[in-house]
Design a protein around this motif. Sequence first.
Motif, PDB file in Angstrom:
ATOM      1  N   UNK A   1       0.823  -1.210   0.000  1.00 54.86           N
ATOM      2  CA  UNK A   1       0.000   0.000   0.000  1.00 54.86           C
ATOM      3  C   UNK A   1       0.855   1.256   0.000  1.00 54.86           C
ATOM      4  N   UNK A   2       2.049   1.197   0.611  1.00 54.54           N
ATOM      5  CA  UNK A   2       2.925   2.363   0.631  1.00 54.54           C
ATOM      6  C   UNK A   2       3.381   2.715  -0.785  1.00 54.54           C
ATOM      7  N   UNK A   3       3.741   1.703  -1.552  1.00 57.69           N
ATOM      8  CA  UNK A   3       4.188   1.936  -2.927  1.00 57.69           C
ATOM      9  C   UNK A   3       3.052   2.482  -3.789  1.00 57.69           C
ATOM     10  N   UNK A   4       1.862   1.926  -3.624  1.00 54.34           N
ATOM     11  CA  UNK A   4       0.704   2.400  -4.375  1.00 54.34           C
ATOM     12  C   UNK A   4       0.375   3.841  -4.016  1.00 54.34           C
ATOM     13  N   UNK A   5       0.520   4.191  -2.730  1.00 60.13           N
ATOM     14  CA  UNK A   5       0.244   5.560  -2.293  1.00 60.13           C
ATOM     15  C   UNK A   5       1.208   6.546  -2.943  1.00 60.13           C
ATOM     16  N   UNK A   6       2.448   6.137  -3.138  1.00 62.32           N
ATOM     17  CA  UNK A   6       3.416   7.014  -3.804  1.00 62.32           C
ATOM     18  C   UNK A   6       2.970   7.334  -5.227  1.00 62.32           C
ATOM     19  N   UNK A   7       2.540   6.294  -5.957  1.00 60.23           N
ATOM     20  CA  UNK A   7       2.072   6.519  -7.323  1.00 60.23           C
ATOM     21  C   UNK A   7       0.812   7.377  -7.354  1.00 60.23           C
TER      22      UNK A   7
END
Length: 276
Positions: free
Chosen positions: A110-116
């Motif tokens: 979820x952290x990576x998706x939030x960055x995008x």
Amino acid sequence: MNSRSVDGRPEAQHVVSRLMRESLVDKQVIAGTEAPVRAILPRLNVIHIGGMSIMDRGSSALMPLLDEIIVNQDRHTQVVGVGPGVRGRHIFAVGLDLGLPTGALATLAAKSSAQNAYIVACLLADSGFVYLEAPFIVQLLPAMLAAARGAVFNGIPPYDLWEHPPAIGKIPPHGSDTGSYLVGEVFGARSVILVKDVDGIYAADPKTNPDVEFITEISVAELIARELPTLPIEPVALELLARAKLARSIRIINGLVPGNLTRALDGEAVGTLIYR
């Protein structure tokens, strides 16, 4: 709420409910709760931007798609979910090597998706789009759409440590396809559009079989029954679509083809439509 008895004293009023003394895990009780479901935002269109398929390709793939979203904002209400991309795969690889459980892997993804999602929100900010964290989707989305031109959200559903363990392996089953679909289902969206780098669903891999059947429209029950070797959509999203109450279809389109998103928003037959 109180009323007066015959002697003038207050008398309690009880709310009659057939669920009061029933078990909420009883199958007959559960079946009896079927009822019409209200669409909260029936004009909403949920657009999911794939992480690996669009975001990881950089500006050449992303910017024309965002321009198309902006062009359509006067005619169509849009919210944009975004996937994690290759960074999420790298996090999975490290986490699996270290023995992390599914819930921890879901939190990391979820952290990576939030960055995008934040990147997309920044690029759309000048056109009035806002970024909404997961807890604020239900609370603030209707208000934001009344005040702003659109919204961007993290496509990974916020199960975090409560992610459901998969039947095989440890990869979290609820990815950004599923999260974007769930937003469409809970709000009763007009459409759910998954923007990928493929034209839609084929009966087999078109890279190895150029004459393979392209599926323009298929029921979710038939698609699940066919057990195709590869699909450009998460299996859990199909399982949820099979139980849909409001968002009863998902359309997969190729976001690398200019105009495809506009055609999909206008209800034209582009890509593959999966329906309940």
